[in-house]
Design an enzyme around this catalytic site. Structure first.
Site, PDB file in Angstrom:
ATOM      1  N   HIS A 124      34.783  11.023   2.655  1.00 38.99           N
ATOM      2  CA  HIS A 124      34.917  12.184   3.320  1.00 38.99           C
ATOM      3  C   HIS A 124      34.870  12.110   4.761  1.00 38.99           C
ATOM      4  O   HIS A 124      34.803  13.047   5.606  1.00 38.99           O
ATOM      5  CB  HIS A 124      33.848  13.107   2.677  1.00 38.99           C
ATOM      6  N   ASP A 157      25.228  40.569  11.115  1.00 34.85           N
ATOM      7  CA  ASP A 157      25.392  41.979  11.861  1.00 34.85           C
ATOM      8  C   ASP A 157      25.049  42.842  10.814  1.00 34.85           C
ATOM      9  O   ASP A 157      24.049  42.695   9.927  1.00 34.85           O
ATOM     10  CB  ASP A 157      27.086  42.162  11.983  1.00 34.85           C
ATOM     11  N   CYS A 166      27.115  38.692   7.097  1.00 35.72           N
ATOM     12  CA  CYS A 166      28.029  39.729   7.296  1.00 35.72           C
ATOM     13  C   CYS A 166      28.446  40.449   6.175  1.00 35.72           C
ATOM     14  O   CYS A 166      27.983  40.318   5.353  1.00 35.72           O
ATOM     15  CB  CYS A 166      29.143  39.497   8.538  1.00 35.72           C
ATOM     16  N   THR A 172      31.273  40.418   4.637  1.00 30.13           N
ATOM     17  CA  THR A 172      32.112  39.597   3.544  1.00 30.13           C
ATOM     18  C   THR A 172      31.516  37.815   3.977  1.00 30.13           C
ATOM     19  O   THR A 172      31.950  37.263   3.129  1.00 30.13           O
ATOM     20  CB  THR A 172      33.449  39.781   4.012  1.00 30.13           C
ATOM     21  N   HIS A 211      31.433  17.413   0.624  1.00 31.65           N
ATOM     22  CA  HIS A 211      32.482  17.152   1.307  1.00 31.65           C
ATOM     23  C   HIS A 211      32.750  17.296   2.719  1.00 31.65           C
ATOM     24  O   HIS A 211      33.571  16.577   3.465  1.00 31.65           O
ATOM     25  CB  HIS A 211      33.851  17.733   0.263  1.00 31.65           C
TER      26      HIS A 211
END
Ligand code: RB5
Length: 147
Positions: free
Chosen positions: A133, A8, A65, A67, A98
């Site tokens: 996993h 964004d 973005c 964050t 993992h």
């Protein structure tokens, strides 16, 4: 490896930087936008990249973005997506080993360009370890099959 990348307005500068970084390494990148710092809604780009990855049009995705959080929340709503927001290399390595994360989310307002490149390298250069996993990842994917 073929990647889809999206962002964004809050992640535009880092997206452009990482796109060039990948292209310089001869990695094929499909740019899903946005293409300026004009305000847009991050879920639109998370959905585009998520559907490219889930539909097998690319191997993995990168979303940026402010964050990385909004992108990861939105991308994880696309069936088949395991998006991980990472702010350090250890997490990026484990997201592959993992969690078999198929999208890496980064926050331009949180980390510097240099660290973002290292995190990206770590994410791309590590593989899913499988073994026990795999059963855990299968349990995650079974959750989205529940009505
Ligand atoms: C945009 O201002 C910002 O909310 C967005 O880039 C992102 O950080 C959302 O999680």
């Amino acid at each position: 490896m073929k990647l889809a990348i999206g962002c964004d307005h809050g992640g535009y500068n880092l997206k452009e930087r990482l796109k060039k970084y990948l292209q310089d390494k001869k990695i094929e990148v499909v740019d899903c936008g946005t293409n300026s710092t004009e305000r847009v809604d991050y879920p639109d780009y998370a959905e585009k990249v998520g559907k490219m990855v889930a539909g097998g049009k690319v191997d993995r995705g990168i979303l940026v973005c402010g964050t990385g959080i909004g992108m990861s929340i939105a991308a994880n709503k696309v069936k088949g997506i395991r998006a991980a927001v990472c702010g350090d290399c250890y997490s990026a390595q484990k997201a592959r080993e993992h969690n078999d994360a198929n999208i890496l989310c980064l926050g331009e307002r949180v980390i510097g360009f240099g660290l973002a490149e290292q995190i990206l390298d770590t994410y791309l250069n590590n593989e899913f370890l499988g073994s026990y996993h795999r059963a855990r990842v299968e349990k995650i994917m079974n959750i989205e099959k529940e009505k």
